[in-house]
Design an enzyme around this catalytic site. Sequence first.
Site, PDB file in Angstrom:
ATOM      1  N   ASP A   1      17.859 -38.734 -93.106  1.00  0.00           N
ATOM      2  CA  ASP A   1      16.509 -38.224 -93.365  1.00  0.00           C
ATOM      3  C   ASP A   1      16.420 -36.947 -92.534  1.00  0.00           C
ATOM      4  OD1 ASP A   1      13.856 -37.512 -93.393  1.00  0.00           O
ATOM      5  OD2 ASP A   1      13.121 -39.569 -93.320  1.00  0.00           O
TER       6      ASP A   1
ATOM      7  N   LYS B   1       7.881 -30.259 -93.285  1.00  0.00           N
ATOM      8  CA  LYS B   1       7.966 -30.350 -91.824  1.00  0.00           C
ATOM      9  C   LYS B   1       8.823 -29.176 -91.324  1.00  0.00           C
ATOM     10  CE  LYS B   1       6.146 -34.372 -93.012  1.00  0.00           C
ATOM     11  NZ  LYS B   1       6.923 -35.562 -93.148  1.00  0.00           N
TER      12      LYS B   1
ATOM     13  N   PHE C   1      -6.121 -47.623 -93.225  1.00  0.00           N
ATOM     14  CA  PHE C   1      -6.478 -46.563 -92.269  1.00  0.00           C
ATOM     15  C   PHE C   1      -6.997 -45.300 -92.950  1.00  0.00           C
ATOM     16  CE2 PHE C   1      -2.666 -44.019 -92.970  1.00  0.00           C
ATOM     17  CZ  PHE C   1      -1.749 -44.957 -93.429  1.00  0.00           C
TER      18      PHE C   1
HETATM   19  C1  PLP Z   1       6.996 -36.800 -94.024  1.00  0.00           C
HETATM   20  C2  PLP Z   1       8.214 -37.568 -93.934  1.00  0.00           C
HETATM   21  C3  PLP Z   1       8.831 -38.129 -95.076  1.00  0.00           C
HETATM   22  C4  PLP Z   1       8.218 -38.064 -96.466  1.00  0.00           C
HETATM   23  O1  PLP Z   1       8.094 -36.764 -96.915  1.00  0.00           O
HETATM   24  P1  PLP Z   1       6.903 -36.287 -97.872  1.00  0.00           P
HETATM   25  O2  PLP Z   1       7.200 -34.848 -98.111  1.00  0.00           O
HETATM   26  O3  PLP Z   1       5.611 -36.511 -97.154  1.00  0.00           O
HETATM   27  O4  PLP Z   1       6.992 -37.087 -99.132  1.00  0.00           O
HETATM   28  C5  PLP Z   1      10.028 -38.802 -94.898  1.00  0.00           C
HETATM   29  N1  PLP Z   1      10.588 -38.963 -93.685  1.00  0.00           N
HETATM   30  C6  PLP Z   1      10.028 -38.454 -92.571  1.00  0.00           C
HETATM   31  C7  PLP Z   1      10.699 -38.637 -91.251  1.00  0.00           C
HETATM   32  C8  PLP Z   1       8.819 -37.739 -92.649  1.00  0.00           C
HETATM   33  O5  PLP Z   1       8.270 -37.256 -91.523  1.00  0.00           O
END
Ligand code: PLP
Length: 508
Positions: free
Chosen positions: A262, A305, A496
Amino acid sequence: MTELNLPSYSIETELGNSRSDSAPVPDAISTIPVAQPAPDDKPARPHRRRSWAEPYKIKVVEPLKITTRAERERAIAEAGYNTFLLRSEDVYIDLLTDSGTAAMSDYQWAGMMMGDESYAGSKNFYNLEEKIQKYYGYSYIIPTHQGRGAENILSQILIKPGDYVPGNMYFTTTRLHQELAGGTFVDVIIDEAHDPASLHPFKGNIDLQKLTDTIDRVGAARIPYISVAGTVNMAGGQPMSMANMREVYQIAQRYGIRIILDATRAVENAYFIQQREADYHHQTIAAILREFCAYTDGCTMSGKKDALVNIGGWLALNDPELYEEASNLVVIYEGLHTYGGMAGRDMEAMARGIEESVQDEHIRARVGQVEYLGQKLIDWKIPVVVPIGGHAIYLDAKAFLPHIPQDYFPAQRLAAELYLEAGIRTMERGIVSAGRNKETGDHYYPNLELVRLTIPRRVYTQAHMDLTAEAVEEVYYNRDRLEGLMMIHEPKYLRFFQARFALKSPVS
Ligand SMILES: *Cc1c(COP(=O)(O)O)cnc(C)c1O
């Protein structure tokens, strides 16, 4: 499995800034004055400030609405004391999430004008593909609308019912897609990750014993891949070391199991490796990222991110047969394999965001800003999860408001109070987020009752961080006066987001 081809070179990034072997080790990120011992003949220096500053200047501004306390009291009451239900224009400093909230650069905005909105074979796709191949090192790339789109496709092609997926703590959407495909997630993160006070430098590490025990218990044939995350979000943005990754790779090789990364926060992870692992002090972030990814067979990615865009993601694979299957599935769920749910202009912005994200100066300022805020709170003896992670500060609401029982939602109350105090929006990560046990109907009572202050990338200044720290301190000083909340509306799923609360007794 693909052959590991370790990069023995340092990557020249297009924006320059590659760290040569002789470049100095970056200064520790600390703006906290440190008394220095006096050299023989010189008077002591009471302060020696080793500052960093943002490696950009501001060209466009978005004015913020400054509200009065009375306005905020009305707004948070209308929102049922749930920060998710506030209107963003009523928020002064928005620390709800760092997902899709980054500020893009002029270089990215210029790229938006270069969008090639052809249905098939957009030139922006080829640029994106080239940048991911260059900085992450994977062979085949499929764009997706965001991270969960990639997780869905990956889980469908790799996981069969009855399979097990070991990983270093779960992420909500990642685990859900693994489960929807019939898999069972097995947490193999080290125990320290569950302890908010442990100062272990790599709390995202995989416990190798737990991993091999899992493999021996269920058999390698039932493990489609090991799910590895760089800086573990749910553990507080805690990193995984290169040494640990290498060992996980060796185990995976031995058993013939794939590793899928990831990669959402892998650049932030590379920064912690550079700072904390001796062998990597002199390597560029780009080189560290390439090596980290080289131990894996593919990745899912949320571009919202690290990659500095407001929307986008991708799936990357090294195996041509898996790529063939994935590029077939993406057409059903996302779009053609050369756009995967993204506009051409958005792919261009993400390609350029990737280039910028691996610049040492960028990531140092990004994580540095998070550490700056965290260190202030630590110095003021405010209870936070340590060490400070890559993207957020977590207030320990149990220690902050010990007089409010967990049944009265201390973290939810604290998040509401930070809004009342200074218009700062944060997120509860405690009993409300944990939900209820389906069988007994009782609340889950999680160990960690936290409030997350998540820092968007390149959006706020150091003065915003100072104001945030001061607001937290003010609330901490007056904490005895706070009472808990009562839940007056409870949605069935992921409560939440939409739950509503009332004060146990009115604000005095
Ligand atoms: C945000 C996030 C995801 C999912 O991504 P989206 O773009 O919100 O679908 C997966 N893994 C991690 C570690 C994340 O922070």
